[in-house]
Design an enzyme around this catalytic site. Sequence first.
Site, short mmCIF file in Angstrom:
data_model
loop_
_atom_site.label_atom_id
_atom_site.label_comp_id
_atom_site.label_asym_id
_atom_site.label_seq_id
_atom_site.Cartn_x
_atom_site.Cartn_y
_atom_site.Cartn_z
N GLY B 57 0.78 -1.23 0.00
CA GLY B 57 0.00 0.00 0.00
C GLY B 57 0.81 1.28 0.00
O GLY B 57 0.27 2.36 -0.22
N CYS B 266 -28.14 -8.30 -16.00
CA CYS B 266 -27.60 -7.97 -17.32
C CYS B 266 -28.61 -8.37 -18.41
O CYS B 266 -29.13 -9.48 -18.40
CB CYS B 266 -26.28 -8.70 -17.52
N CYS B 269 -26.80 -11.43 -20.53
CA CYS B 269 -26.48 -12.75 -19.98
C CYS B 269 -27.25 -13.04 -18.70
O CYS B 269 -27.09 -14.12 -18.13
CB CYS B 269 -24.98 -12.89 -19.73
N CYS B 291 -23.35 -6.20 -18.52
CA CYS B 291 -22.11 -6.39 -17.78
C CYS B 291 -21.03 -5.45 -18.33
O CYS B 291 -20.85 -5.37 -19.55
CB CYS B 291 -21.58 -7.81 -17.92
N CYS B 297 -19.40 -11.56 -19.53
CA CYS B 297 -20.73 -11.57 -20.14
C CYS B 297 -20.79 -12.58 -21.29
O CYS B 297 -21.69 -13.41 -21.36
CB CYS B 297 -21.05 -10.17 -20.65
#
Lengths: 192, 318
Positions: B57, B266, B269, B291, B297
């Site tokens: 980080g 979606c 899909c 998506c 997708c």
Amino acid sequence: MQPDALKGGFLDLPIQSATAFRSLLQAMAQPGTIHQLAGAAPPPSISVAAGVVLLTLCDPETPLFVGVSVDTPDLRSWISFHTGAPFSAAGEAVIAIGSWQDFTPLSAFPVGSAEFPDRSTTLITELVSLAREGSNACRLTGPGIQNFSTLCLPDPALMQVNTAHFPLGLDFILTSSSAVAALPRSTRIEVI
Amino acid sequence: MTEQIITPSANDKNDTTTHNPETHNFDATDSYNFAYLDEQTKRMIRRALLKALAIPGYQVPFASREMPMPYGWGTGGVQVTAACLTPDDCVKVIDQGADDTTNAVSIRSFFARTAGVRTTEATDEASLIQTRHRIPETELTEGQLLVYQVPIPEPLRFLEPRETETRKMHALSEYGLMHVKLYEDISQHGHIATAYAYPVNVEGRYVMDPSPIPKFDNPKMSDCAAIQLFGAGREQRIYAIPPYSHVKSLDFEDYPFDRLRAPGACALCGADDSYLDEVIMDDQGTRMYVCSDTDYCSTRHERGHVGDQSDLFDSEEG
Ligand SMILES: [Zn+2]
């Protein structure tokens, strides 16, 4: 310059250093995991793995401390020819190569500052063997480690002191023949 | 294929990316080293990457190089990828979840040409994924690298413009101001309005900008099996999250972190667990949700999952 100094470098530098670095990256990302390095033939005072790490990380921008137990004219010539790294005292070292005994007291090496903890030495530490079981077997936990990992460390107590300084601290690359593992300052160490 | 107009809601606000293929000709690289960068540059980046992994980080400064593409194209990510690639890699590049934007296609072909690597659009086939602004929906696995393109690496920058001051704040873990800012959000909007680049705390120490991914993706960063690397070219910073690290989105006891996903499935899909983009279908302003992750997708669709407008997908293929 020793004539042998010209030998033993990477034959295909871009590809071999890329492959070696990827193993080092994996080693540092997952402390305690053991990886194999190949492609260097350094003078006999250091291991193949240590030679590969030097070729991969060192250049004229990385002052290098050479520990007394591995320090030979052949090694210095080899390092100079293949990396151009200037030799330095412990206090200025970006990278160090040697045995554990060569590196004590660890306080000789920079551990970074609060604002720049990255400015610390990476110690390429030569070990007789890299083992998971045996004397000084340690349980490792922390970033990069799912549950825990085990590795035998040369001096667990001193390494625990290093970890206690986090985010300051030294980072260890442990080498033995063609094997490498890493122990960054973030790894918590318990003797089993 | 259908012209997709992504609405502003799917764009991030602090990026100046241009999508002009005319001005970027990667063919000018007739003579280049493996993966384009010279060896000394790669070594410098590699050293920075190892320190970044050792201090999860924390933003490691590095000397960013000119790349044959403008900063908005993710030169930080490109340099990190170049320093990590081996000839055995299989590379995937996504731009806001899609493999087929000009940006993604260009970067993919850049590495195919300069490093001779294989490329893929399938998340599970890739050994290295470079991303702008999304984390794939498909769970990443051990050994994979996820390289983020980062425009602004400093999470405290909008609170404190001076680099010397933000460095001190990180050194002292002085993150109170960040919490104040998020709490002001709550008092103003009733919830935390930050939807992208939502700050996280890595392993209980450094507060980090995850790049402008939607905060929906934030939980995927924690306990992730892949190595996550972040490159900011213009700002010259590299940072990292090792696998299985604990990454926590900043929040409050009374206002716990919320992924924020638009309800619905979606249209192509039928996925009800993926991040959705709103897409305008025609001049009449007909909208649908699909998506954002195009590989996720199409893979679902191929496996027989359908949404309420799946016929659009089929007619595209025909
Ligand atoms: Zn879908």
